[in-house]
Design a protein around this motif. Structure first.
Motif, mmCIF file in Angstrom:
data_model
loop_
_atom_site.group_PDB
_atom_site.id
_atom_site.type_symbol
_atom_site.label_atom_id
_atom_site.label_comp_id
_atom_site.label_asym_id
_atom_site.label_seq_id
_atom_site.Cartn_x
_atom_site.Cartn_y
_atom_site.Cartn_z
ATOM 1 N N MET A 1 9.315 4.411 -3.979
ATOM 2 C CA MET A 1 7.957 4.452 -4.492
ATOM 3 C C MET A 1 7.269 5.673 -3.907
ATOM 4 S SD MET A 1 5.168 1.457 -4.219
ATOM 5 C CE MET A 1 4.509 0.976 -5.755
ATOM 6 N N GLN A 2 6.653 6.468 -4.761
ATOM 7 C CA GLN A 2 5.983 7.688 -4.332
ATOM 8 C C GLN A 2 4.492 7.549 -4.591
ATOM 9 O OE1 GLN A 2 7.643 11.095 -6.161
ATOM 10 N NE2 GLN A 2 6.768 12.508 -4.684
ATOM 11 N N PHE A 3 3.696 8.037 -3.652
ATOM 12 C CA PHE A 3 2.241 7.924 -3.752
ATOM 13 C C PHE A 3 1.644 9.296 -4.039
ATOM 14 C CE2 PHE A 3 3.610 4.465 -0.978
ATOM 15 C CZ PHE A 3 3.066 3.387 -1.645
ATOM 16 N N ASP A 4 0.554 9.296 -4.812
ATOM 17 C CA ASP A 4 -0.109 10.550 -5.172
ATOM 18 C C ASP A 4 -0.973 11.086 -4.043
ATOM 19 O OD1 ASP A 4 1.026 10.398 -7.672
ATOM 20 O OD2 ASP A 4 -0.675 9.300 -8.527
ATOM 21 N N SER A 5 -1.553 10.197 -3.256
ATOM 22 C CA SER A 5 -2.433 10.626 -2.176
ATOM 23 C C SER A 5 -2.348 9.629 -1.027
ATOM 24 C CB SER A 5 -3.879 10.710 -2.673
ATOM 25 O OG SER A 5 -4.345 9.418 -3.020
ATOM 26 N N PHE A 6 -2.973 10.004 0.073
ATOM 27 C CA PHE A 6 -2.981 9.122 1.234
ATOM 28 C C PHE A 6 -3.749 7.834 0.940
ATOM 29 C CE2 PHE A 6 -4.583 7.751 5.417
ATOM 30 C CZ PHE A 6 -3.358 7.557 6.050
ATOM 31 N N SER A 7 -4.821 7.934 0.180
ATOM 32 C CA SER A 7 -5.599 6.730 -0.142
ATOM 33 C C SER A 7 -4.797 5.768 -1.022
ATOM 34 C CB SER A 7 -6.924 7.089 -0.802
ATOM 35 O OG SER A 7 -6.703 7.761 -2.019
ATOM 36 N N SER A 8 -3.967 6.290 -1.917
ATOM 37 C CA SER A 8 -3.123 5.392 -2.720
ATOM 38 C C SER A 8 -2.024 4.774 -1.858
ATOM 39 C CB SER A 8 -2.529 6.122 -3.926
ATOM 40 O OG SER A 8 -1.640 7.132 -3.524
ATOM 41 N N PHE A 9 -1.602 5.508 -0.821
ATOM 42 C CA PHE A 9 -0.637 4.941 0.123
ATOM 43 C C PHE A 9 -1.271 3.779 0.884
ATOM 44 C CE2 PHE A 9 0.946 4.964 4.548
ATOM 45 C CZ PHE A 9 2.236 4.532 4.307
ATOM 46 N N ILE A 10 -2.511 3.969 1.335
ATOM 47 C CA ILE A 10 -3.210 2.917 2.066
ATOM 48 C C ILE A 10 -3.462 1.714 1.154
ATOM 49 C CG2 ILE A 10 -5.382 2.339 3.261
ATOM 50 C CD1 ILE A 10 -3.521 4.103 4.893
ATOM 51 N N ALA A 11 -3.788 1.955 -0.114
ATOM 52 C CA ALA A 11 -4.075 0.870 -1.061
ATOM 53 C C ALA A 11 -2.810 0.093 -1.428
ATOM 54 C CB ALA A 11 -4.732 1.432 -2.315
ATOM 55 N N MET A 12 -1.644 0.740 -1.358
ATOM 56 C CA MET A 12 -0.361 0.102 -1.648
ATOM 57 C C MET A 12 -0.356 -0.621 -3.002
ATOM 58 S SD MET A 12 2.080 0.317 0.671
ATOM 59 C CE MET A 12 2.199 1.133 2.237
ATOM 60 N N GLY A 13 -0.899 0.001 -3.976
ATOM 61 C CA GLY A 13 -0.875 -0.583 -5.316
ATOM 62 C C GLY A 13 -1.688 -1.861 -5.426
ATOM 63 N N GLY A 14 -2.745 -1.980 -4.636
ATOM 64 C CA GLY A 14 -3.592 -3.161 -4.672
ATOM 65 C C GLY A 14 -3.202 -4.214 -3.639
ATOM 66 N N TYR A 15 -2.114 -3.996 -2.939
ATOM 67 C CA TYR A 15 -1.648 -4.962 -1.939
ATOM 68 C C TYR A 15 -1.860 -4.465 -0.505
ATOM 69 C CZ TYR A 15 0.662 -7.157 -5.894
ATOM 70 O OH TYR A 15 0.922 -7.752 -7.085
ATOM 71 N N GLY A 16 -2.673 -3.457 -0.353
ATOM 72 C CA GLY A 16 -2.881 -2.839 0.948
ATOM 73 C C GLY A 16 -3.371 -3.793 2.019
ATOM 74 N N MET A 17 -4.332 -4.632 1.681
ATOM 75 C CA MET A 17 -4.856 -5.565 2.689
ATOM 76 C C MET A 17 -3.753 -6.503 3.184
ATOM 77 S SD MET A 17 -7.913 -5.185 3.691
ATOM 78 C CE MET A 17 -8.478 -6.764 4.265
ATOM 79 N N TYR A 18 -2.938 -6.996 2.297
ATOM 80 C CA TYR A 18 -1.840 -7.880 2.687
ATOM 81 C C TYR A 18 -0.807 -7.126 3.529
ATOM 82 C CZ TYR A 18 2.426 -10.581 2.465
ATOM 83 O OH TYR A 18 3.579 -11.238 2.801
ATOM 84 N N VAL A 19 -0.416 -5.947 3.064
ATOM 85 C CA VAL A 19 0.615 -5.170 3.751
ATOM 86 C C VAL A 19 0.163 -4.784 5.149
ATOM 87 C CG1 VAL A 19 1.874 -2.967 3.732
ATOM 88 C CG2 VAL A 19 1.647 -4.285 1.622
ATOM 89 N N TRP A 20 -1.029 -4.205 5.263
ATOM 90 C CA TRP A 20 -1.476 -3.702 6.563
ATOM 91 C C TRP A 20 -1.844 -4.835 7.520
ATOM 92 C CZ3 TRP A 20 0.620 0.574 7.203
ATOM 93 C CH2 TRP A 20 0.734 1.486 6.159
ATOM 94 N N SER A 21 -2.382 -5.934 6.991
ATOM 95 C CA SER A 21 -2.664 -7.058 7.884
ATOM 96 C C SER A 21 -1.351 -7.689 8.374
ATOM 97 C CB SER A 21 -3.543 -8.102 7.204
ATOM 98 O OG SER A 21 -2.906 -8.663 6.083
ATOM 99 N N SER A 22 -0.342 -7.722 7.528
ATOM 100 C CA SER A 22 0.967 -8.225 7.944
ATOM 101 C C SER A 22 1.579 -7.329 9.008
ATOM 102 C CB SER A 22 1.922 -8.302 6.754
ATOM 103 O OG SER A 22 1.438 -9.212 5.797
ATOM 104 N N MET A 23 1.456 -6.034 8.827
ATOM 105 C CA MET A 23 1.956 -5.088 9.829
ATOM 106 C C MET A 23 1.229 -5.282 11.158
ATOM 107 S SD MET A 23 4.360 -3.158 8.489
ATOM 108 C CE MET A 23 4.367 -1.624 9.371
ATOM 109 N N LEU A 24 -0.087 -5.457 11.100
ATOM 110 C CA LEU A 24 -0.871 -5.648 12.314
ATOM 111 C C LEU A 24 -0.457 -6.921 13.047
ATOM 112 C CD1 LEU A 24 -3.260 -4.729 14.097
ATOM 113 C CD2 LEU A 24 -4.719 -6.145 12.644
#
Length: 67
Positions: A1-24
């Protein structure tokens, strides 16, 4: 999966909150596990040293009583 920008990487296709909270949560758990292991190791080392010192005192007392 390739991201266009850093903000799209952080958003993770709309699953950013789940992904980053899981990582934390994962990294907090791993950190707590590492701290707990270090604490247990230190406690066991102290107990082993105390047991060894006690065994040496008993051995000296036995030698002193036989002389």
């Amino acid at each position: 999966m390739q991201f266009d920008s850093f903000s799209s990487f952080i958003a993770m296709g709309g699953y950013g909150m789940y992904v980053w909270s899981s990582m934390l949560v994962t990294f907090i758990g791993l950190g707590a596990l590492a701290i707990e292991a270090k604490w247990v190791r230190r406690t066991l080392k102290r107990e082993a040293q105390a047991q060894q010192a006690r065994a040496q005192r008993i051995q000296r007392a036995k030698r002193a009583s036989t002389q």
